[in-house]
Design an enzyme around this catalytic site. Sequence first.
Site, PDB file in Angstrom:
ATOM      1  N   SER A  81      44.040  42.652  51.177  1.00 55.89           N
ATOM      2  CA  SER A  81      43.318  43.838  50.702  1.00 55.89           C
ATOM      3  C   SER A  81      43.391  44.943  51.746  1.00 55.89           C
ATOM      4  O   SER A  81      42.975  44.745  52.903  1.00 55.89           O
ATOM      5  CB  SER A  81      41.849  43.496  50.447  1.00 55.89           C
ATOM      6  OG  SER A  81      41.122  44.698  50.291  1.00 55.89           O
ATOM      7  N   HIS A 128      46.690  44.334  47.592  1.00 53.60           N
ATOM      8  CA  HIS A 128      45.479  44.516  46.770  1.00 53.60           C
ATOM      9  C   HIS A 128      44.791  45.798  47.225  1.00 53.60           C
ATOM     10  O   HIS A 128      44.467  45.958  48.410  1.00 53.60           O
ATOM     11  CB  HIS A 128      44.543  43.320  46.941  1.00 53.60           C
ATOM     12  CG  HIS A 128      43.347  43.342  46.038  1.00 53.60           C
ATOM     13  ND1 HIS A 128      43.414  42.956  44.716  1.00 53.60           N
ATOM     14  CD2 HIS A 128      42.077  43.718  46.273  1.00 53.60           C
ATOM     15  CE1 HIS A 128      42.205  43.085  44.180  1.00 53.60           C
ATOM     16  NE2 HIS A 128      41.371  43.540  45.104  1.00 53.60           N
ATOM     17  N   ASP A 143      41.674  48.186  46.807  1.00 49.62           N
ATOM     18  CA  ASP A 143      40.294  48.238  46.313  1.00 49.62           C
ATOM     19  C   ASP A 143      39.807  49.674  46.191  1.00 49.62           C
ATOM     20  O   ASP A 143      39.457  50.315  47.179  1.00 49.62           O
ATOM     21  CB  ASP A 143      39.377  47.465  47.275  1.00 49.62           C
ATOM     22  CG  ASP A 143      39.481  45.977  47.069  1.00 49.62           C
ATOM     23  OD1 ASP A 143      39.655  45.239  48.048  1.00 49.62           O
ATOM     24  OD2 ASP A 143      39.387  45.550  45.899  1.00 49.62           O
ATOM     25  N   MET A 181      37.086  52.297  45.105  1.00 47.12           N
ATOM     26  CA  MET A 181      35.638  52.317  44.908  1.00 47.12           C
ATOM     27  C   MET A 181      35.166  53.762  44.778  1.00 47.12           C
ATOM     28  O   MET A 181      35.590  54.621  45.555  1.00 47.12           O
ATOM     29  CB  MET A 181      34.940  51.676  46.106  1.00 47.12           C
ATOM     30  CG  MET A 181      35.376  50.252  46.345  1.00 47.12           C
ATOM     31  SD  MET A 181      34.584  49.601  47.843  1.00 47.12           S
ATOM     32  CE  MET A 181      35.328  47.971  47.868  1.00 47.12           C
ATOM     33  N   HIS A 211      42.625  47.376  42.051  1.00 46.70           N
ATOM     34  CA  HIS A 211      41.322  46.880  41.568  1.00 46.70           C
ATOM     35  C   HIS A 211      40.379  48.067  41.457  1.00 46.70           C
ATOM     36  O   HIS A 211      39.907  48.591  42.468  1.00 46.70           O
ATOM     37  CB  HIS A 211      40.807  45.848  42.580  1.00 46.70           C
ATOM     38  CG  HIS A 211      39.454  45.304  42.276  1.00 46.70           C
ATOM     39  ND1 HIS A 211      38.771  44.549  43.196  1.00 46.70           N
ATOM     40  CD2 HIS A 211      38.657  45.387  41.177  1.00 46.70           C
ATOM     41  CE1 HIS A 211      37.602  44.187  42.673  1.00 46.70           C
ATOM     42  NE2 HIS A 211      37.517  44.679  41.436  1.00 46.70           N
ATOM     43  N   MET A 216      37.094  49.500  41.008  1.00 40.25           N
ATOM     44  CA  MET A 216      35.643  49.301  41.003  1.00 40.25           C
ATOM     45  C   MET A 216      35.016  50.683  40.799  1.00 40.25           C
ATOM     46  O   MET A 216      34.417  51.279  41.711  1.00 40.25           O
ATOM     47  CB  MET A 216      35.186  48.661  42.318  1.00 40.25           C
ATOM     48  CG  MET A 216      35.604  47.214  42.445  1.00 40.25           C
ATOM     49  SD  MET A 216      35.464  46.564  44.122  1.00 40.25           S
ATOM     50  CE  MET A 216      37.066  47.051  44.761  1.00 40.25           C
ATOM     51  N   MET A 254      35.204  37.757  40.839  1.00 42.80           N
ATOM     52  CA  MET A 254      34.736  38.206  42.146  1.00 42.80           C
ATOM     53  C   MET A 254      33.965  37.090  42.833  1.00 42.80           C
ATOM     54  O   MET A 254      33.078  36.484  42.213  1.00 42.80           O
ATOM     55  CB  MET A 254      33.830  39.437  41.996  1.00 42.80           C
ATOM     56  CG  MET A 254      34.549  40.717  41.569  1.00 42.80           C
ATOM     57  SD  MET A 254      35.860  41.219  42.691  1.00 42.80           S
ATOM     58  CE  MET A 254      34.925  41.590  44.172  1.00 42.80           C
ATOM     59  N   ASP A 268      38.503  37.224  44.855  1.00 41.98           N
ATOM     60  CA  ASP A 268      38.460  38.378  45.746  1.00 41.98           C
ATOM     61  C   ASP A 268      37.108  38.412  46.453  1.00 41.98           C
ATOM     62  O   ASP A 268      36.083  38.622  45.831  1.00 41.98           O
ATOM     63  CB  ASP A 268      38.643  39.651  44.889  1.00 41.98           C
ATOM     64  CG  ASP A 268      38.585  40.930  45.695  1.00 41.98           C
ATOM     65  OD1 ASP A 268      38.670  41.998  45.071  1.00 41.98           O
ATOM     66  OD2 ASP A 268      38.450  40.864  46.933  1.00 41.98           O
TER      67      ASP A 268
END
Length: 228
Positions: A18, A43, A45, A47, A76, A78, A149, A187
Amino acid sequence: MNRGVKKWNYQDRIIAPSLLAADFGRVADETTRAINAGADWMHLDVMDGHFVDNISFGPAIIQAIHETNDVFLDVHLMITRPDHFLPRFIGAGSDLITVHVEPEADHDVASTLKAIREAGCKAGLAFNPATPFDAVVPYLTDIDLLLAMTVVPGFGGQSFMESVMPKIEEATAYRSSHDLAYHIQVDGGIGIETAPIATAAGANVLVAGSSTFGAPDMKEAISAIRGA
Ligand code: DX5
Ligand code: ZN
């Protein structure tokens, strides 16, 4: 899209470091370092400070990585309203886009997943530790990857939640009893000790931030997690 994805086989063990745990001042070089250390995917992330109480990065960073490195980009989201932002993440070069099932994500899950696939990307669906497996069941025929998760999303470096394993076992059983082929990804808090617990439950895609980018020897860490 789906660059370099020769086959999509959930029997494969996939290690996806990540970027959240990398040096944000050198994201292109950090990605190269991860690839050279044996990473299968990156990966990413994303956000937005609404869906989770943190803000990380957006499509521009994904574009920068796409333009400087040749690696499968596992994005991913979020974020709330992922459908609204989808064109920008697709345009930035994402290969897999994972969205959250929780109502707080504020989108029509089925149509978002359809739009991701129609754009030529792999479609992923994520659910948080507190969200029951039943919440994702209506969508399991329309995804390429299910992300369970193993921490409450928002921050790296948290402890692995073993209480999530029964949901992974449910997802593994459901996949074989319905002859489906989605990958199962975990994750959060994945390292040499916790990886075998997750793979025993049926996970095959392991996201690891602190335990890879934070390791003294990233190559050693990735192979140790892969073989754990
Ligand atoms: C949580 C993030 C983290 C990150 C991995 O929202 O998604 O799980 O990817 O963090 P580590 O591997 O440091 O727990
Ligand atoms: Zn993630």
